[in-house]
Design an enzyme around this catalytic site. Sequence first.
Site, short mmCIF file in Angstrom:
data_model
loop_
_atom_site.label_atom_id
_atom_site.label_comp_id
_atom_site.label_asym_id
_atom_site.label_seq_id
_atom_site.Cartn_x
_atom_site.Cartn_y
_atom_site.Cartn_z
N HIS A 96 39.29 38.04 49.70
CA HIS A 96 38.67 38.72 48.54
C HIS A 96 38.79 40.23 48.70
O HIS A 96 37.81 40.97 48.57
CB HIS A 96 37.21 38.29 48.38
CG HIS A 96 37.02 36.82 48.16
ND1 HIS A 96 37.32 36.19 46.97
CD2 HIS A 96 36.57 35.83 48.99
CE1 HIS A 96 37.07 34.90 47.07
NE2 HIS A 96 36.62 34.64 48.27
N GLU A 118 42.38 32.48 48.49
CA GLU A 118 42.03 32.54 47.06
C GLU A 118 43.17 32.98 46.16
O GLU A 118 43.04 32.91 44.93
CB GLU A 118 40.81 33.43 46.85
CG GLU A 118 41.06 34.93 47.01
CD GLU A 118 40.96 35.42 48.44
OE1 GLU A 118 41.04 36.66 48.64
OE2 GLU A 118 40.83 34.58 49.36
N ASP A 270 31.92 37.39 45.35
CA ASP A 270 32.99 37.68 46.30
C ASP A 270 34.06 38.59 45.71
O ASP A 270 34.77 39.28 46.44
CB ASP A 270 33.65 36.39 46.79
CG ASP A 270 32.86 35.70 47.89
OD1 ASP A 270 32.29 36.42 48.73
OD2 ASP A 270 32.81 34.46 47.91
#
Length: 371
Positions: A96, A118, A270
Amino acid sequence: MIIGIPKEIKNNENRVGVTPAGTMALVRQGHTVFIQQNAGFQSGFTDEEYVEAGAKILPTIEEVYHTAEMIIKVKEPIEPEYKLIKKDQLLFTYFHFASSETLTKAMIESGSVCISYETVEDPDRSLPLLTPMSEVAGRMSIQQGAKYLEKPLKGKGILLGGVPGVAPAKVLILGGGVVGTQAAKMASGMGADVTILDISMKRLRYLDDVMPANVNTEYSNEYTIRRHIKTSDLIIGGVLIPGAKAPKLITRDMLKDICPGTVLVDVAVDQGGCFETTKPTTHEDPVYIIDDVVHYSVANMPGAVPYTSTLALTNVTLSYAIQLANKGWKAACASNEPLKKGLNVIQGKVVYPAISEAFNLPLEDINNFLS
């Protein structure tokens, strides 16, 4: 390859990077796995289970980082870990980056290779390594929101599902993706009156088809958000732009229109949060109040249910970890486009556009490192 699994040191982060089953799979591929002592204990996995799976136990986090060529973990490294990361070391975890310039610069200075869970992205734009934790966080957002609606916890004193003769709570969900869908399932199952807002008509049509009758869908814009926040009891922020900062959909001035005791749960924390008043909190101290509005913004929500979360995470990360270990990061990323998109920082250079834009940093062509 030599793989290291350190114990997570972020506040109340109880997950671990790999399960014993995942460890066994890596060892069977011919790799050496070192895991820090008691790294899996809070997730329900003992050192003995890891040893039986073929891992070797190291007593300290320093030894794990010093020994490993690839580090597999759950959360982004925090300040005490920065100095432990070696040049050219491969880190495979949630980063993040766009929400933390300090972390970004620390990883640039380390000279390591950072692959972010992610931003691994399939051709259909789904995020396979983020999805299971979004599923957990989406469901947890309703559990936590329902709890903090209780009066002793400074909420309105409303039962989410109501009772016969008393209307249920109104739940507003911003974003109809994985988080929003899972939140809506939980909230509607508890009997709440649920509204999902999104800017994708395709997604709204899908949700309108599959959700029960107590879930309504509306197109999202500022006017609609301002109208709904006046009557909502629980508001879930679940908007995500892959690898970039989340948009601020509820601004500071909008709090005056929200009833006292309303609960805001920002699952996008996040990525900087989708409420302007969001600031990261911990499981130890999860909420704060601004203008009588309760804010819950724990940055590692799935860490509270580590057994479920660790199993769900290893289910999706393991195949990628095996590719990285078998081929090395260059060959693995060159031959796997979704994994290639996980590359964020390589040997001191930013290669992911959203990070470059977030902090006005030079952007290097990723292909320069893979050719």
